[in-house]
Scaffold this active site. Structure first.
Site, mmCIF file in Angstrom:
data_model
loop_
_atom_site.group_PDB
_atom_site.id
_atom_site.type_symbol
_atom_site.label_atom_id
_atom_site.label_comp_id
_atom_site.label_asym_id
_atom_site.label_seq_id
_atom_site.Cartn_x
_atom_site.Cartn_y
_atom_site.Cartn_z
ATOM 1 N N ARG A 67 51.714 47.886 33.219
ATOM 2 C CA ARG A 67 51.119 46.647 33.410
ATOM 3 C C ARG A 67 51.690 45.367 32.563
ATOM 4 O O ARG A 67 51.976 44.135 33.368
ATOM 5 C CB ARG A 67 49.825 46.733 32.823
ATOM 6 N N HIS A 71 53.397 41.823 34.223
ATOM 7 C CA HIS A 71 52.763 40.775 33.745
ATOM 8 C C HIS A 71 54.073 39.655 33.237
ATOM 9 O O HIS A 71 53.765 38.573 33.311
ATOM 10 C CB HIS A 71 51.774 40.940 32.774
ATOM 11 N N ASP A 72 55.059 40.389 32.723
ATOM 12 C CA ASP A 72 56.156 39.660 32.312
ATOM 13 C C ASP A 72 56.956 39.060 33.446
ATOM 14 O O ASP A 72 57.267 37.844 33.451
ATOM 15 C CB ASP A 72 56.955 40.682 31.642
ATOM 16 N N VAL A 75 55.561 35.627 35.465
ATOM 17 C CA VAL A 75 55.701 34.598 34.704
ATOM 18 C C VAL A 75 56.898 34.168 34.264
ATOM 19 O O VAL A 75 57.466 34.924 33.361
ATOM 20 C CB VAL A 75 54.559 34.559 33.643
ATOM 21 N N GLY A 77 59.759 35.140 35.404
ATOM 22 C CA GLY A 77 60.974 36.176 35.556
ATOM 23 C C GLY A 77 60.863 37.171 34.499
ATOM 24 O O GLY A 77 59.995 37.110 33.576
ATOM 25 N N SER A 81 59.136 37.349 28.095
ATOM 26 C CA SER A 81 58.286 36.159 27.524
ATOM 27 C C SER A 81 57.136 36.761 27.253
ATOM 28 O O SER A 81 56.418 36.080 26.132
ATOM 29 C CB SER A 81 58.557 34.904 28.363
ATOM 30 N N ASN A 96 46.295 38.171 29.499
ATOM 31 C CA ASN A 96 47.165 39.184 28.736
ATOM 32 C C ASN A 96 46.663 39.640 27.478
ATOM 33 O O ASN A 96 47.029 40.480 26.812
ATOM 34 C CB ASN A 96 48.678 38.429 28.292
ATOM 35 N N PRO A 163 48.217 37.914 39.721
ATOM 36 C CA PRO A 163 47.319 38.121 40.728
ATOM 37 C C PRO A 163 45.814 38.336 39.773
ATOM 38 O O PRO A 163 45.982 39.043 38.560
ATOM 39 C CB PRO A 163 47.530 39.282 41.228
ATOM 40 N N HIS A 193 47.515 51.199 40.298
ATOM 41 C CA HIS A 193 46.259 51.145 39.653
ATOM 42 C C HIS A 193 45.937 52.590 39.706
ATOM 43 O O HIS A 193 44.812 52.807 39.309
ATOM 44 C CB HIS A 193 45.324 50.327 40.329
ATOM 45 N N THR A 194 46.810 53.547 40.236
ATOM 46 C CA THR A 194 46.511 54.854 40.165
ATOM 47 C C THR A 194 46.350 55.428 38.545
ATOM 48 O O THR A 194 45.891 56.504 38.449
ATOM 49 C CB THR A 194 47.531 55.579 41.060
ATOM 50 N N ASP A 241 41.117 54.409 39.052
ATOM 51 C CA ASP A 241 41.393 55.362 40.276
ATOM 52 C C ASP A 241 40.474 56.619 39.736
ATOM 53 O O ASP A 241 40.993 57.557 38.542
ATOM 54 C CB ASP A 241 42.967 55.990 40.063
ATOM 55 N N ASP A 249 49.347 59.413 41.508
ATOM 56 C CA ASP A 249 49.456 59.992 42.484
ATOM 57 C C ASP A 249 48.742 59.101 43.587
ATOM 58 O O ASP A 249 48.645 57.644 43.396
ATOM 59 C CB ASP A 249 48.520 61.200 42.499
#
Length: 320
Positions: A67, A71-72, A75, A77, A81, A96, A163, A193-194, A241, A249
Site C-alpha cells: 500500500r 500511495h507513494d 502523489v 510519482g 515522497s 496516509n 483513490p 486488496h487480497t 479479503d 490469491d
C-alpha cells in the site's frame, strides 16, 4: 555520392536514437532491471531479507508495504515522497495516517547505507519491498526496474490524487488515467486488496444507514460485518479479503461477485460493466498473477525522477 548519403543518413538516425534515449532517461523512464548489479550487487537481496524478517514476524507488514508503494506513486510519482516526515507532508495527511512499514524501509536503508553508501534510493527500496511483500504472501514474483531518485518535496494536500474508499468507477478511472494507467490496471491493482485490512469507519455507512443497507452487499454478510464492526468502534479493522487476508490469491475477486466487497470502491468494480469483465478475468490465478506484475511495473514508473531531478537520501524520512 550514394555512399556519403547513406553514411549521413546513418549518422542522423543514430543521433535521433541517442537523443530519444537521453530524453527518455531525463523524463523519468530511466529505470532498468539490474540497475545496481555493479554499484551495489547485494541491494535487492538486502531489501528482500529485511522485508522477509519483518513479514515472517508480523504478516500485516506485507499489505502495509504494498500500500505504501501505491500511495507513494500516486502523489508526485514514485519518488519516496510519502516517507518524508513532518507537518503538512504526505505522510501526515489523512489518507496516509494508517500506513505501516516505515520501520522496515528505514531498516533496509540503514543496511544498504552500510554496504553501499549513497547508492540505493528510498524510492527503489519501496518498489522492491512491495514486490517482495507480494511474493512472501504467496504471489508470483516479477522483475523490478530500478534507478529511481528520491524526491525533495512532500505536500499533504496533494494526497487528494489517491483513490478513496467511496470513489465511483468513473472517479477511479479518472485518478488512474491521470497517472497513465488504464481500466485494466485499475482492476488488477485493486486486487492488491487480497491482503490487508481496512478500518470499519470507511464502510460503516454501507451497513449502518437510516435509509437502509447498501443493496450491493450480500444480505447474509451484513450481520457478520456488524459483529466485527459495532457502531461505536470505528477504528476496528476488518480483512479486505474475508478469510484470506494474508494470502495473495484471487478470492478478493470472487468476493466481489458474491457482494462481499468491503469497500464501496471495490464492490462497484463488479456492478459497473466496464470493470466487471476484468474482475471475471481475474477469477483465474494465472492471468491475475501475470497482469498484476505488469501493472505494478507500469505503476512503479510513474513520473520517476532520475539524474539531477532527485537525490539519494541519507535517511528516507528526510531530504538531504
Amino acid at each position: 555520392m550514394e555512399g556519403d548519403f547513406c553514411n549521413k543518413k546513418f549518422v542522423i538516425e543514430f543521433v535521433i536514437v541517442v537523443v530519444a534515449v537521453i530524453s527518455t532517461v531525463v523524463h523519468g523512464q530511466g529505470t532498468r532491471v539490474g540497475f545496481y548489479s555493479s554499484s551495489c550487487p547485494r541491494a535487492e537481496s538486502i531489501v528482500k531479507s529485511t522485508v522477509q524478517s519483518y513479514v515472517r514476524s508480523d504478516p500485516t507488514f506485507a499489505a502495509g508495504l504494498l500500500r505504501m508503494h501505491f500511495h507513494d506513486c500516486f502523489v508526485r510519482g514514485c519518488d519516496a515522497s510519502v516517507l518524508i516526515a513532518g507537518t503538512n507532508t504526505e505522510r501526515a495527511a489523512g489518507p496516509n495516517r494508517n500506513l505501516r512499514g516505515y520501520e522496515v524501509i528505514d531498516d533496509a536503508k540503514a543496511k544498504l547505507e552500510a554496504a553501499c553508501p549513497r547508492v540505493v534510493s528510498c524510492a527503489d527500496i519501496l518498489a522492491l519491498a512491495a514486490r517482495d511483500s507480494v511474493v512472501l504472501s504467496g504471489g508470483v514474483t516479477w522483475e523490478v526496474p530500478t534507478g529511481r531518485k528520491d524526491g525533495r518535496v512532500s505536500i499533504g494536500t496533494e494526497t487528494t490524487a489517491l483513490p478513496g474508499p467511496n470513489d465511483t468507477v468513473a472517479v477511479q478511472k479518472n485518478k488512474f488515467s491521470d497517472q497513465g494507467l488504464n481500466t485494466q490496471d485499475l482492476v488488477v491493482l485493486a486486487g492488491g486488496h487480497t491482503i490487508g485490512t481496512t478500518a470499519c469507519q470507511f464502510f460503516a455507512d454501507r451497513i449502518y444507514n437510516p435509509n437502509g443497507v447498501d443493496p450491493s452487499i450480500d444480505p447474509s454478510f451484513v450481520a457478520t460485518l456488524r459483529q466485527i464492526c459495532p457502531q461505536n468502534e470505528p477504528t476496528k479493522r476488518v480483512a479486505l479479503d474475508t478469510g484470506s487476508q494474508f494470502k495473495f490469491d484471487t478470492s478478493y475477486f470472487a468476493h466481489l461477485q458474491r457482494g462481499r466487497g468491503i469497500l464501496r470502491s471495490d464492490q462497484v468494480l463488479w456492478t459497473d460493466p466496464s470493470t466487471k469483465s476484468f474482475v471475471q478475468k481475474y477469477f483465474a490465478t494465472g492471468p491475475f498473477n501475470v497482469d498484476f506484475g505488469k501493472s505494478m511495473v507500469k505503476m512503479s514508473n510513474i513520473k520517476v525522477k532520475t539524474g539531477a531531478d532527485g537525490e539519494i537520501r541519507n535517511k528516507c524520512s528526510a531530504v538531504n
